[in-house]
Design a protein around this motif. Structure first.
Motif: not given
Length: 514
Positions: A307, A310-312, A314-315
């Motif tokens: 999680e 995946e968030r990183e 996107e950045k």
């Protein structure tokens, strides 16, 4: 690979399959593992100089047991069956296999009856081997002869007179077998006539090309942990994709004392990696709240791990690939290699991943052992400060803090572990042992400090010697060293009043407690 000669290993589910591959690669002969039911066209495509059939936790007498195609015998290449592999060869070629009244496990002496046999050439008449079987060959197939017997009179090795087919009831690949390497060398060079055409330098070149082809023009986000595996994977991938590698170092809150600061300095100042620091400690601790089961801990860390990345990703913007430093021991202990392999424990970077992921995985080290990865790291110019680090589990201190994980217990564990590692290093033991660490037990006991009663936690010291992490013996540490470590931990860390020593080998235990 550029290697001209290849040995194919058919994996029947043994925990030692990759050891066979590693022992062969140590002889500079490339080896590749395929599942026992790999299609014949896939096996033929490797153009193997020889075939090895691994052991298995199954019995050839049981329904659904791993088997091989009869077409394998038409390839005209030498075949070596190890343990279950020998029983399978005998079973398929007309011999008889039966359960033994007294199974042979562990160290056993064998007597070689034919010292002229190619696989025993140059070896003594008697030596000790490592056995691990409940079935045995009681009647040889037509055309086969006995090469060796064990002390109990069971067939320990066989060969066919007219065909280059051999069977060993013992495991030549494990360190406990005397002359095991010589036996494998004899099979490679006397029987298969292999040339030594493979080395780790070639592997690096080929892997860089493979990563480049796989990724194309995509971006890769690298999951750096500070350990040897993820660092080697990152530097290797950087060679392949250059500035399209985006490294992320996550503080999970499960790291050792001052670990984040130390490794970030190496990554940024020495390796010149582009590293983003992310403090996700609260997320990981929240995911672990109330969790006490080891498997659930590993899976909780794995889910949170993905999680966060995946968030990183996107950045970073349009990142498609997630790089992980998964090693083969992680894969086989998680039961992911070979049909019939049993799950020992789930590793967060193998079995803890969700079925649906936004990122595709790259795991360039997944067929290698730790010492091979260190050798590759040296080729890549990675600093010794990273390469000498002991293995550290993906779930971090969560699996060394038994029971529920809390910030308070983690702090106790960090400080105790730092004392242990510091004293090992000062005494010259750190690089002599394979792995060393502290475990905080969910046990509190009565003690006395300054004439006052205490009720503190117990810490276990764990130090092991190993060649590859697949098997391990507990390390004999100096008594004065142990005494100093115990006194320092109890004196310097309020909340801990007892220190014990773990003297269990692997097997029956694993190196980590959870």
């Amino acid at each position: 690979m550029k290697a001209e000669d290849v040995i194919v290993i058919l994996d029947c589910g043994s925990q030692y399959t990759q050891l066979i591959a590693r022992r062969i690669r140590e002889q500079h002969v490339f080896s590749e593992i395929l599942p026992w039911d790999a299609p014949m066209e896939e096996i033929r495509s490797r153009n193997p100089k020889g075939i090895v059939i691994s052991g298995s936790p199954k019995s050839v007498l049981s329904q659904g047991a791993p088997t091989i195609s009869d077409e394998l015998f038409d390839l005209g290449v030498p075949i070596l069956g190890i343990c279950y592999g020998m029983q399978l060869l005998s079973h398929l070629l007309g011999g008889k296999v039966a359960k033994v009244e007294l199974a042979e496990y562990g160290r056993a002496k064998i007597e070689v009856l034919d010292l002229n046999a190619a696989i025993f050439r140059g070896l003594p008449k008697e030596f000790y081997v490592w056995m691990s079987h409940g079935d045995t060959v009681v009647e040889l197939p037509p055309g086969a002869r006995v090469l060796a017997k064990s002390e109990s009179g069971l067939i320990a090795a066989m060969a066919f007179t007219e065909k280059p087919i051999f069977g060993l009831q013992f495991h030549p690949e494990v360190a406990h077998t005397e002359h095991g390497i010589e036996i494998l060398r004899n099979f490679l060079f006397e029987v298969c006539h292999c040339d030594q055409t493979w080395n780790l330098g070639d592997w690096v070149e080929e892997q860089v090309k493979q990563i480049s082809q796989t990724v194309g023009d995509g971006k890769v986000i690298s999951a750096l942990s500070g350990g040897v595996d993820s660092t080697v994977a990152a530097v290797l991938t950087q060679r392949a994709v250059g500035n399209r590698l985006y490294c992320v170092f996550v503080n999970t809150g499960l790291l050792r004392l001052d670990e984040a600061e130390n490794v970030l300095s190496v990554y940024r100042n020495e390796l010149k990696l582009n590293v983003r620091y992310v403090d996700a400690s609260e997320e990981f601790l929240k995911a672990l709240k109330g969790v006490t089961d080891p498997e659930e801990k590993r899976k909780a860390v794995g889910r949170t791990f993905i999680e966060v990345f995946e968030r990183e990703a996107e950045k970073v913007g349009d990142a498609k690939w997630l790089l992980q430093g998964t090693l083969y021991p992680d894969v086989i202990e998680s039961g992911r290699q070979g049909k019939g392999a049993s799950v020992i424990k789930t590793h967060h970077n193998v079995g803890g991943l969700p079925e649906e992921m936004k990122l595709k995985l790259i795991e360039p080290l997944k067929d290698l052992f730790k010492d091979e990865v260190r050798a590759i790291g040296s080729i890549l110019g990675i600093p010794r400060s990273i390469l000498r680090r002991h293995p550290f589990p993906g779930p971090g201190l969560s699996v060394r803090c038994l029971g529920e994980v809390t910030p308070e217990k983690l702090e106790l564990l960090r400080r105790a572990d730092a004392v242990f590692i510091e004293e090992l290093d000062v005494a010259g033991y750190y690089e002599k042992v394979w792995q060393a660490f502290c475990v905080l037990l969910p046990v509190r006991s009565v003690g006395v400090t300054g004439d006052e009663r205490t009720y503190g936690y117990t810490v276990a010291l764990r130090a092991v010697e190993s060649l590859d992490g697949m098997t391990a013996d507990w390390a004999y540490l100096d008594r004065e060293l142990l005494d100093k470590v115990a006194r320092r931990i109890c004196n310097e860390i309020p909340g801990i009043n007892r220190v014990v020593l773990d003297v269990t080998s692997k097997p029956p235990a694993t190196i980590e407690w959870e």
